[in-house]
Design a protein around this motif. Sequence first.
Motif, PDB file in Angstrom:
ATOM      1  N   MET A 108       6.300  -6.837  -1.001  1.00  0.00           N
ATOM      2  CA  MET A 108       5.538  -7.396  -2.087  1.00  0.00           C
ATOM      3  C   MET A 108       5.307  -6.327  -3.139  1.00  0.00           C
ATOM      4  SD  MET A 108       2.480  -9.595  -0.406  1.00  0.00           S
ATOM      5  CE  MET A 108       2.770 -11.317  -0.287  1.00  0.00           C
ATOM      6  N   THR A 109       5.277  -6.767  -4.354  1.00  0.00           N
ATOM      7  CA  THR A 109       4.935  -5.888  -5.454  1.00  0.00           C
ATOM      8  C   THR A 109       3.543  -6.258  -5.929  1.00  0.00           C
ATOM      9  OG1 THR A 109       7.242  -5.735  -6.131  1.00  0.00           O
ATOM     10  CG2 THR A 109       5.590  -5.147  -7.769  1.00  0.00           C
ATOM     11  N   PHE A 110       2.678  -5.257  -6.065  1.00  0.00           N
ATOM     12  CA  PHE A 110       1.314  -5.495  -6.503  1.00  0.00           C
ATOM     13  C   PHE A 110       1.132  -4.985  -7.920  1.00  0.00           C
ATOM     14  CE2 PHE A 110       0.882  -5.583  -1.923  1.00  0.00           C
ATOM     15  CZ  PHE A 110       0.003  -6.642  -1.729  1.00  0.00           C
ATOM     16  N   VAL A 156      -3.432  -3.547   3.343  1.00  0.00           N
ATOM     17  CA  VAL A 156      -2.269  -3.290   2.496  1.00  0.00           C
ATOM     18  C   VAL A 156      -2.005  -1.797   2.475  1.00  0.00           C
ATOM     19  CG1 VAL A 156      -1.337  -3.471   0.148  1.00  0.00           C
ATOM     20  CG2 VAL A 156      -2.827  -5.277   1.026  1.00  0.00           C
ATOM     21  N   THR A 157      -0.754  -1.415   2.661  1.00  0.00           N
ATOM     22  CA  THR A 157      -0.343  -0.023   2.527  1.00  0.00           C
ATOM     23  C   THR A 157       0.497   0.101   1.264  1.00  0.00           C
ATOM     24  OG1 THR A 157      -0.301   0.243   4.926  1.00  0.00           O
ATOM     25  CG2 THR A 157       0.858   1.888   3.628  1.00  0.00           C
ATOM     26  N   LEU A 158       0.087   0.980   0.368  1.00  0.00           N
ATOM     27  CA  LEU A 158       0.813   1.217  -0.876  1.00  0.00           C
ATOM     28  C   LEU A 158       1.441   2.592  -0.812  1.00  0.00           C
ATOM     29  CD1 LEU A 158      -1.898  -0.060  -3.381  1.00  0.00           C
ATOM     30  CD2 LEU A 158       0.104  -1.296  -2.557  1.00  0.00           C
ATOM     31  N   GLY A 159       2.735   2.658  -1.075  1.00  0.00           N
ATOM     32  CA  GLY A 159       3.443   3.927  -1.009  1.00  0.00           C
ATOM     33  C   GLY A 159       3.951   4.160   0.402  1.00  0.00           C
ATOM     34  N   GLY A 160       4.197   5.401   0.704  1.00  0.00           N
ATOM     35  CA  GLY A 160       4.636   5.745   2.045  1.00  0.00           C
ATOM     36  C   GLY A 160       6.124   5.560   2.274  1.00  0.00           C
TER      37      GLY A 160
END
Length: 90
Positions: free
Chosen positions: A1-3, A32-36
């Motif tokens: 998913m793009t946030f 939600v995990t963003l990045g990584g």
Amino acid sequence: MTFYIKDYALYTETETDSPVLKGIKENPHVYVTLGGNADAADQLEVTGEIEVVTDQDIIDWLTQQKGPLTVATDIVMLKVMALKVKLVGE
């Protein structure tokens, strides 16, 4: 998913007939995990509550962000309001 971020909330879209919507009604809590990814050493872990938004102004805003050809016509927005944000890194 793009946030996408607007007014301190995370937004993403889903189709109106998505099975994800049923799950949200039963349990609005989300992680939600963003990045990584391989290029990023740090990531954000967001714990929050999610709600379905059908506001046309928000959908129009997403269309401006993504471009009119990439937004489905039968969408609703998912809004994530963060309750806790944690920066995790190496």
